[in-house]
Design a protein around this motif. Sequence first.
Motif, PDB file in Angstrom:
ATOM      1  N   GLY A   7       0.542  -0.902   0.406  1.00  0.00           N
ATOM      2  CA  GLY A   7      -0.181   0.361  -0.331  1.00  0.00           C
ATOM      3  C   GLY A   7       0.939   1.171  -0.053  1.00  0.00           C
ATOM      4  O   GLY A   7       1.858   1.523   0.443  1.00  0.00           O
ATOM      5  N   PHE A  55      -8.036  17.866   2.013  1.00  0.00           N
ATOM      6  CA  PHE A  55      -7.322  18.301   3.238  1.00  0.00           C
ATOM      7  C   PHE A  55      -6.765  18.155   4.105  1.00  0.00           C
ATOM      8  O   PHE A  55      -7.872  16.848   3.849  1.00  0.00           O
ATOM      9  CB  PHE A  55      -8.181  20.092   2.919  1.00  0.00           C
ATOM     10  N   ARG A 124      -0.728  -6.184  -7.079  1.00  0.00           N
ATOM     11  CA  ARG A 124      -1.931  -5.879  -6.348  1.00  0.00           C
ATOM     12  C   ARG A 124      -1.736  -7.218  -5.491  1.00  0.00           C
ATOM     13  O   ARG A 124      -1.349  -8.758  -5.939  1.00  0.00           O
ATOM     14  CB  ARG A 124      -3.634  -6.516  -7.402  1.00  0.00           C
TER      15      ARG A 124
HETATM   16  C1  FAD Z   1     -13.479  10.591  -0.462  1.00  0.00           C
HETATM   17  C2  FAD Z   1     -12.656  10.430   0.618  1.00  0.00           C
HETATM   18  C3  FAD Z   1     -12.497  12.039   0.902  1.00  0.00           C
HETATM   19  C4  FAD Z   1     -11.581  11.897   2.276  1.00  0.00           C
HETATM   20  N1  FAD Z   1     -11.612  13.176   3.223  1.00  0.00           N
HETATM   21  C5  FAD Z   1     -10.762  13.021   4.110  1.00  0.00           C
HETATM   22  C6  FAD Z   1     -10.911  14.620   4.472  1.00  0.00           C
HETATM   23  O1  FAD Z   1     -11.566  15.898   4.571  1.00  0.00           O
HETATM   24  N2  FAD Z   1      -9.944  14.615   5.582  1.00  0.00           N
HETATM   25  C7  FAD Z   1      -8.873  13.815   5.845  1.00  0.00           C
HETATM   26  O2  FAD Z   1      -8.280  14.036   7.115  1.00  0.00           O
HETATM   27  N3  FAD Z   1      -8.901  12.451   4.954  1.00  0.00           N
HETATM   28  C8  FAD Z   1      -9.932  12.205   4.697  1.00  0.00           C
HETATM   29  N4  FAD Z   1      -9.983  10.934   4.167  1.00  0.00           N
HETATM   30  C9  FAD Z   1      -9.397  10.648   4.339  1.00  0.00           C
HETATM   31  C10 FAD Z   1      -8.347  10.013   4.146  1.00  0.00           C
HETATM   32  O3  FAD Z   1      -7.830  10.059   3.055  1.00  0.00           O
HETATM   33  C11 FAD Z   1      -7.152   8.293   4.260  1.00  0.00           C
HETATM   34  O4  FAD Z   1      -8.079   8.317   6.144  1.00  0.00           O
HETATM   35  C12 FAD Z   1      -6.223   8.674   4.537  1.00  0.00           C
HETATM   36  O5  FAD Z   1      -5.602   8.800   3.245  1.00  0.00           O
HETATM   37  C13 FAD Z   1      -6.080   6.947   4.569  1.00  0.00           C
HETATM   38  O6  FAD Z   1      -4.606   6.820   4.032  1.00  0.00           O
HETATM   39  P1  FAD Z   1      -4.548   5.299   4.631  1.00  0.00           P
HETATM   40  O7  FAD Z   1      -2.267   4.945   4.202  1.00  0.00           O
HETATM   41  O8  FAD Z   1      -4.629   5.212   6.052  1.00  0.00           O
HETATM   42  O9  FAD Z   1      -4.929   4.291   2.873  1.00  0.00           O
HETATM   43  P2  FAD Z   1      -5.087   3.885   1.383  1.00  0.00           P
HETATM   44  O10 FAD Z   1      -4.548   5.826   1.406  1.00  0.00           O
HETATM   45  O11 FAD Z   1      -6.311   3.471   1.358  1.00  0.00           O
HETATM   46  O12 FAD Z   1      -3.778   3.789   1.282  1.00  0.00           O
HETATM   47  C14 FAD Z   1      -3.384   2.145   1.019  1.00  0.00           C
HETATM   48  C15 FAD Z   1      -3.354   1.824  -0.112  1.00  0.00           C
HETATM   49  O13 FAD Z   1      -3.586   0.090  -0.513  1.00  0.00           O
HETATM   50  C16 FAD Z   1      -3.335   0.272  -1.599  1.00  0.00           C
HETATM   51  N5  FAD Z   1      -3.747  -1.099  -2.085  1.00  0.00           N
HETATM   52  C17 FAD Z   1      -5.378  -1.838  -0.967  1.00  0.00           C
HETATM   53  N6  FAD Z   1      -5.411  -3.264  -1.224  1.00  0.00           N
HETATM   54  C18 FAD Z   1      -4.007  -3.848  -2.262  1.00  0.00           C
HETATM   55  C19 FAD Z   1      -3.452  -4.870  -2.120  1.00  0.00           C
HETATM   56  N7  FAD Z   1      -3.844  -6.033  -2.505  1.00  0.00           N
HETATM   57  N8  FAD Z   1      -2.266  -4.649  -2.762  1.00  0.00           N
HETATM   58  C20 FAD Z   1      -1.486  -3.508  -3.110  1.00  0.00           C
HETATM   59  N9  FAD Z   1      -2.236  -2.381  -2.535  1.00  0.00           N
HETATM   60  C21 FAD Z   1      -2.474  -2.228  -2.105  1.00  0.00           C
HETATM   61  C22 FAD Z   1      -4.682   1.220  -2.013  1.00  0.00           C
HETATM   62  O14 FAD Z   1      -4.496   0.612  -3.287  1.00  0.00           O
HETATM   63  C23 FAD Z   1      -4.252   2.174  -1.273  1.00  0.00           C
HETATM   64  O15 FAD Z   1      -3.317   3.225  -2.159  1.00  0.00           O
HETATM   65  C24 FAD Z   1     -11.157  11.007   2.984  1.00  0.00           C
HETATM   66  C25 FAD Z   1     -11.084  10.227   1.720  1.00  0.00           C
HETATM   67  C26 FAD Z   1     -12.498   9.922   0.852  1.00  0.00           C
HETATM   68  C27 FAD Z   1     -12.138   8.241   0.539  1.00  0.00           C
END
Ligand code: FAD
Length: 332
Positions: A7, A55, A124
Amino acid sequence: MDIAVVGAGITGCLIAATLQKQGHKITVFEKSRGRGGRATCKRTHWGQFDLGAPFIRPTDPLVTEHLTELEQQGVARRWLVTPYKKQQTLQADKDNTPVYVLTPGMNAACHFWLQGCRLATSTRITYLQHSAGKWLLWDESQCKFGLFDWVIVTAPWPQSHALLAPHVCLPAFDETHWLPCWTVAAQLQTALPDVMPIIYPSDSILQLAVLDSEKPLRQGHSQIWTMQLTHQASNAMRELSSTVIARTALMALASLFERDAVDSLQCYQHFWRYARLAPDAPRPSPVWAPELGLAATGDWALGGSVESAMRAAVQFCQQFTDNFCYAQSRSG
Ligand SMILES: Cc1cc2nc3c(=O)[nH]c(=O)nc-3n(C[C@H](O)[C@H](O)[C@H](O)COP(=O)(O)OP(=O)(O)OC[C@H]3O[C@@H](n4cnc5c(N)ncnc54)[C@H](O)[C@@H]3O)c2cc1C
């Protein structure tokens, strides 16, 4: 150590950068074409816009510290705007938490953090194989990668759960705890005048409307709005065509400004199946199995925002570093 991170969202990229600085060899696997995950930025011939998190409004000093560091590197900017809430009228939000955006797009921090790490995009990971103390990672086209000493999974919990379940005991996963979200980006034919760039509507099918083209370093010739449908509406409309979704979002935007309609030149729509963990859902605990060299964390462990993703990464790295130093002191 040779470490695989699954990820390339905020959690995975910050973990990769921190552990790489400590001298570990990091390979990041990402199923999409680019970095950022749910903090992604879409580039089109008519402009760029943030399709996920628009943001960050940090409340934790530790996250503010990271953002200040990113600001010094030219990767983050304070966006000097007042968010508005629309009830009967538009009113300035009393919460004065600063608003930060990453520049040039919300995936900029991920680009910055991954410099120097190996990254396999469009990969993936579908299966983790553990044998003789090492990990092999398999992707959907049956390619294998390895050997790794550790695997750190940072996908959204539903996807992490599938990878981890054969190796560790996990609580049952309930899909209904995850809220979907339709996001629509639209380039308007005619700019809306006197606009507030961030609006949290109530009594609307939209939960948020953001004038993306007004963000620092983004100003284009025409207005680009990003609109998020409420989770409830997104769920009810998950099977509808993206054209219908765009039309619905534009009608809701028009009604926020008390107009009959707004016309768009271009639209782009994206359905996030796992946008956020429901606020009242039980939060999964991070997975920590040092005896296997396996861990998982992400925004889901702490809340469901960019801020919680950053905090999850920092907490994980602290635990990993303590464990690594302890293991070294015992072997040395
Ligand atoms: C529409 C929307 C609006 C939002 N608004 C806000 C906001 O205003 N403010 C705020 O702070 N947060 C907001 N968020 C939440 C924020 O975007 C997330 O909490 C944060 O980006 C999560 O980061 P992460 O790295 O934990 O997960 P993710 O960003 O989901 O990263 C996980 C990664 O793993 C990859 N992945 C998944 N499965 C596999 C696999 N089997 N093999 C390889 N790769 C894989 C995915 O493609 C992804 O790139 C919003 C989210 C969304 C969808």
